[in-house]
Design an enzyme around this catalytic site. Sequence first.
Site, PDB file in Angstrom:
ATOM      1  N   CYS A 263       0.813  -1.250   0.037  1.00 49.25           N
ATOM      2  CA  CYS A 263       0.038  -0.148  -0.028  1.00 49.25           C
ATOM      3  C   CYS A 263       0.905   1.302  -0.107  1.00 49.25           C
ATOM      4  O   CYS A 263       0.622   2.062  -0.737  1.00 49.25           O
ATOM      5  CB  CYS A 263      -0.903   0.151   1.018  1.00 49.25           C
ATOM      6  SG  CYS A 263      -1.909  -1.407   1.332  1.00 49.25           S
TER       7      CYS A 263
HETATM    8  N1  SAJ Z   1       6.790   2.120   8.389  1.00 50.22           N
HETATM    9  C1  SAJ Z   1       7.773   3.148   8.899  1.00 50.22           C
HETATM   10  N2  SAJ Z   1       7.358   3.813   9.981  1.00 50.22           N
HETATM   11  C2  SAJ Z   1       6.329   4.163  10.348  1.00 50.22           C
HETATM   12  C3  SAJ Z   1       5.118   3.124   9.902  1.00 50.22           C
HETATM   13  C4  SAJ Z   1       5.658   2.146   9.124  1.00 50.22           C
HETATM   14  O1  SAJ Z   1       9.049   2.716   8.494  1.00 50.22           O
HETATM   15  O2  SAJ Z   1       5.969   4.848  11.313  1.00 50.22           O
HETATM   16  C5  SAJ Z   1       6.987   1.330   7.490  1.00 50.22           C
HETATM   17  C6  SAJ Z   1       6.768  -0.368   7.931  1.00 50.22           C
HETATM   18  O3  SAJ Z   1       8.017  -0.830   8.363  1.00 50.22           O
HETATM   19  C7  SAJ Z   1       6.446  -0.805   6.510  1.00 50.22           C
HETATM   20  C8  SAJ Z   1       5.809   0.250   5.846  1.00 50.22           C
HETATM   21  O4  SAJ Z   1       6.179   1.468   6.512  1.00 50.22           O
HETATM   22  O5  SAJ Z   1       7.516  -1.253   5.878  1.00 50.22           O
HETATM   23  C9  SAJ Z   1       4.282   0.056   5.687  1.00 50.22           C
HETATM   24  O6  SAJ Z   1       3.841  -0.003   7.022  1.00 50.22           O
HETATM   25  P1  SAJ Z   1       2.379  -0.154   7.588  1.00 50.22           P
HETATM   26  O7  SAJ Z   1       2.204  -0.259   8.857  1.00 50.22           O
HETATM   27  O8  SAJ Z   1       1.575   1.003   6.685  1.00 50.22           O
HETATM   28  O9  SAJ Z   1       1.922  -1.384   7.041  1.00 50.22           O
HETATM   29  P2  SAJ Z   1       0.989  -1.801   5.708  1.00 50.22           P
HETATM   30  O10 SAJ Z   1       1.415  -1.602   4.362  1.00 50.22           O
HETATM   31  O11 SAJ Z   1       0.498  -3.181   6.083  1.00 50.22           O
HETATM   32  O12 SAJ Z   1      -0.166  -0.642   5.894  1.00 50.22           O
HETATM   33  C10 SAJ Z   1      -1.576  -1.107   6.253  1.00 50.22           C
HETATM   34  C11 SAJ Z   1      -2.345   0.022   5.407  1.00 50.22           C
HETATM   35  N3  SAJ Z   1      -3.574  -0.387   4.947  1.00 50.22           N
HETATM   36  C12 SAJ Z   1      -4.330  -0.458   3.920  1.00 50.22           C
HETATM   37  O13 SAJ Z   1      -3.728   0.324   3.112  1.00 50.22           O
HETATM   38  C13 SAJ Z   1      -5.320  -0.871   3.852  1.00 50.22           C
HETATM   39  C14 SAJ Z   1      -2.242   1.181   5.848  1.00 50.22           C
HETATM   40  O14 SAJ Z   1      -3.174   2.151   5.417  1.00 50.22           O
HETATM   41  C15 SAJ Z   1      -2.495   1.434   7.468  1.00 50.22           C
HETATM   42  O15 SAJ Z   1      -2.104   2.577   7.905  1.00 50.22           O
HETATM   43  C16 SAJ Z   1      -1.341   0.420   8.071  1.00 50.22           C
HETATM   44  O16 SAJ Z   1      -1.872  -0.912   7.403  1.00 50.22           O
HETATM   45  C17 SAJ Z   1      -1.496   0.502   9.416  1.00 50.22           C
HETATM   46  O17 SAJ Z   1      -2.043   1.421   9.839  1.00 50.22           O
HETATM   47  O18 SAJ Z   1      -0.781  -0.484  10.306  1.00 50.22           O
END
Ligand code: SAJ
Length: 420
Positions: A263
């Site tokens: 995403c």
């Molecule tokens: N990440 C960082 N710093 C942060 C948060 C995340 O470096 O503060 C990195 C993570 O390590 C990862 C990437 O970003 O590599 C994405 O992390 P994520 O927690 O956003 O994980 P996703 O991709 O599973 O995101 C999902 C998404 N859901 C949908 O798109 C429907 C996102 O919108 C949500 O915000 C996220 O889950 C969530 O809230 O955990």
Amino acid sequence: MNIDKMKVSIIGMGYVGFPLACAIAKKTEHEVIGIDLSKQKVDLINQKKSPVEDKQAEKDIKEISLSASTDFSKIDSSDLIIIAVPTPIKENKLPDLSCIESATDSILPFLKKGQLIILESTVNPGVCDEVLIPALERSGLRCNEDFNVAHCPERIDPGNKKYNVYNIPRNIGASSSESAAFAKKFYSSFIDADINVVSSLKAAEASKVIENTFRDINIAYVNELAKSFDLMGLDIIEIINAASNKPFAFMPHFPGCGVGGHCIPVDPYYLIQKARDMGFEHSFLQMARDVNNSMPEYTVQKLENSLAEIGKKIKGTKVCLLGLSYKPNVGDLRESPALEIKKILNDRGADLAVVDPHIEGTQELSKSLERSEAVILATAHDDFKKISDWKGVKIVIDGRNCLDKSYFISKGIIYRGIGR
Ligand code: SAJ
């Protein structure tokens, strides 16, 4: 059509489609068919096993009646067809709608009067109006006369123990107000959360891309701060945690070795490209993407600088890469920055061992640590946070700032985080 007992076909049995199929089958009287190109996925589902890591769906599949097939003809006479296929980006970072286009081509022969087609895949504003509907109208049927289209952008957070398909609010846009109301009633029948109708398909498409673009720019913000705080000798985690006690107007994000997943690193490019096609350059969003894409190299640079402190180079050094998955405690490699780190280390001649307990075919943890002088942690798996014996490791680069910095200092091990 009997809204309480329909035939519902879901195209795409991945992280989005499979939990959705389970929820509908579990909470409603509808007949649910799952379609996927992968025979392996289909066989797992028909053996009542989950094809994806989703704790809730892994439980649900055992209790429900859900059949899956690779044969599109099984969707014949569906009342509702939901498209939940991947919308990745190409090598050149341009949107890749090929899965939607091929799914739509496969649906065409079974498109019938009175059907509602719902797109759950994340797309940029305009895809429903400019791609999906014209493709469906190649059947000779007309949207809003013969069939309707709605867009209910997926919201799934793999590994999230609190939020799942049953309790995450959703937004719906549709080709007509009647079909929006119908879709709202449908989603409300298995989701215990707000189902919000917006004014159009485009508004629904835009609402999803800004959610994830918001996250991407905020992560880029702290990643850039990490680079300047490294030079200032500040610990960014301490500072973000301090700022986080402000009860309003601050939302913590955390720096790391990069941004992965299906995403966050993808959706901004859909918005950037659409705006570019309309003559507007989202330079800020692009810059944020560039900052986040720079983090794998920045992380390896930290290793190189630390090795230089002990008179060594990356080339020929035994390095252990901890983690390949893009997020903790799941085994998902999509757009994972750890893959970029692995590539850079290999290109620089490191003698590399890769460990990820969630990814098949990687090395065993203890032996890999034993043989390594330096470690880069790229994924904050719980298994890595429990390591108590770092063997002969001399350098630890903590790409997720998830380890205890003071422990390493007390053991005389060089510790570098991202911004700490
Ligand atoms: N990440 C960082 N710093 C942060 C948060 C995340 O470096 O503060 C990195 C993570 O390590 C990862 C990437 O970003 O590599 C994405 O992390 P994520 O927690 O956003 O994980 P996703 O991709 O599973 O995101 C999902 C998404 N859901 C949908 O798109 C429907 C996102 O919108 C949500 O915000 C996220 O889950 C969530 O809230 O955990």
